[in-house]
Design a protein around this motif. Structure first.
Motif, short mmCIF file in Angstrom:
data_model
loop_
_atom_site.label_atom_id
_atom_site.label_comp_id
_atom_site.label_asym_id
_atom_site.label_seq_id
_atom_site.Cartn_x
_atom_site.Cartn_y
_atom_site.Cartn_z
N TRP A 80 0.82 -1.21 0.00
CA TRP A 80 0.00 0.00 0.00
C TRP A 80 0.86 1.26 0.00
CZ3 TRP A 80 0.20 3.87 3.52
CH2 TRP A 80 0.76 3.59 4.77
N MET A 81 2.04 1.21 0.62
CA MET A 81 2.92 2.38 0.62
C MET A 81 3.40 2.70 -0.79
SD MET A 81 5.35 2.01 3.97
CE MET A 81 4.68 1.88 5.61
N SER A 82 3.86 1.66 -1.49
CA SER A 82 4.32 1.88 -2.86
C SER A 82 3.18 2.32 -3.77
CB SER A 82 4.96 0.60 -3.42
OG SER A 82 6.15 0.32 -2.72
N ALA A 83 2.03 1.68 -3.63
CA ALA A 83 0.88 2.03 -4.47
C ALA A 83 0.42 3.46 -4.21
CB ALA A 83 -0.26 1.04 -4.22
N ALA A 84 0.34 3.85 -2.95
CA ALA A 84 -0.08 5.21 -2.61
C ALA A 84 0.95 6.23 -3.09
CB ALA A 84 -0.30 5.33 -1.11
N ASN A 85 2.23 5.89 -2.98
CA ASN A 85 3.29 6.77 -3.43
C ASN A 85 3.20 7.00 -4.94
OD1 ASN A 85 5.55 8.38 -2.88
ND2 ASN A 85 6.97 6.70 -3.22
N THR A 88 0.00 9.14 -5.73
CA THR A 88 0.17 10.57 -5.45
C THR A 88 1.09 11.22 -6.49
OG1 THR A 88 1.91 10.08 -3.84
CG2 THR A 88 -0.31 10.43 -2.97
N GLY A 89 2.07 10.48 -6.97
CA GLY A 89 2.91 11.00 -8.05
C GLY A 89 2.12 11.23 -9.32
N VAL A 90 1.23 10.31 -9.63
CA VAL A 90 0.38 10.45 -10.82
C VAL A 90 -0.52 11.68 -10.69
CG1 VAL A 90 -1.52 9.39 -12.13
CG2 VAL A 90 0.48 8.01 -11.47
N VAL A 91 -1.09 11.88 -9.51
CA VAL A 91 -1.93 13.07 -9.29
C VAL A 91 -1.11 14.33 -9.55
CG1 VAL A 91 -3.15 14.44 -7.55
CG2 VAL A 91 -3.56 11.97 -7.72
N GLY A 92 0.07 14.41 -8.96
CA GLY A 92 0.92 15.58 -9.15
C GLY A 92 1.27 15.80 -10.62
N ILE A 131 1.69 16.01 -2.89
CA ILE A 131 3.09 16.03 -2.47
C ILE A 131 3.18 15.94 -0.95
CG2 ILE A 131 5.18 17.45 -2.40
CD1 ILE A 131 4.34 18.41 -5.27
N SER A 132 2.25 16.56 -0.26
CA SER A 132 2.21 16.43 1.20
C SER A 132 1.99 14.97 1.59
CB SER A 132 1.10 17.31 1.78
OG SER A 132 1.36 18.67 1.51
N ALA A 133 1.09 14.30 0.88
CA ALA A 133 0.84 12.87 1.15
C ALA A 133 2.09 12.05 0.84
CB ALA A 133 -0.35 12.38 0.33
N GLN A 134 2.78 12.37 -0.25
CA GLN A 134 4.02 11.66 -0.56
C GLN A 134 5.03 11.80 0.57
OE1 GLN A 134 5.29 13.20 -4.46
NE2 GLN A 134 5.24 11.08 -5.17
N SER A 135 5.09 12.96 1.17
CA SER A 135 6.03 13.18 2.27
C SER A 135 5.69 12.33 3.49
CB SER A 135 6.04 14.66 2.66
OG SER A 135 6.49 15.42 1.57
#
Length: 149
Positions: A80-85, A88-92, A131-135
């Motif tokens: 889930w960490m990799s998927a969420a990361n 969030t990159g795709v959103v950005g 980006i905040s979520a990525q952090s």
């Protein structure tokens, strides 16, 4: 230290750098666009655009794309960490390419337009939050891999 762990540390440094930048842009830089006079606006925006590639654009796009490489070559973390990361990159990336870049182009060609500046600020919120979520995810990855001191 393994190479995969070093990659995670470098990733975390990058995403924390981009986090500081995006909040500065959201709270200061984009709202400041509305404070520049109409006669100076195109020159101001061109000055801004010429100077942001190294400190802003390259790290920003890297933070959108590198989560895929981190999932493949980084240390083992929960899926889930990799998927969420990655998500969030795709959103950005999508916000940047589909919403922000076209508005910057309008401002640079057409000059000051308060409606476009307001859109730039408003449409930047999803990127700021992604980006905040990525952090947060990067911090959780660091805790998972290196533990809490």
């Amino acid at each position: 230290m393994e190479l995969s762990q070093l990659f995670l540390l470098l990733w975390a440094g990058l995403v924390f750098w981009v986090l500081g930048q995006i909040w500065l842009v959201q709270i200061v830089v984009y709202p400041l666009f509305a404070q520049v006079g109409e006669a100076e606006y195109v020159g101001y925006h061109r000055f801004y655009s010429r100077r942001i590639p190294l400190p802003v654009i390259i790290p920003g796009f890297s933070s959108f794309i590198l989560p895929v490489a981190l999932a493949l070559f980084g240390p083992a973390v929960p899926f889930w960490m990799s998927a969420a990361n990655i998500a969030t990159g795709v959103v950005g990336l999508l916000v940047t390419v589909l919403l922000e870049i076209p508005r910057h182009a309008r401002l640079e060609k057409g000059g000051k337009n308060n409606a476009t500046i307001a859109e730039l600020v408003r449409f930047n919120w999803p990127r700021t939050l992604s980006i905040s979520a990525q952090s947060v995810i990067a911090l959780l990855m660091l805790i998972h891999v290196f533990g809490v001191a």
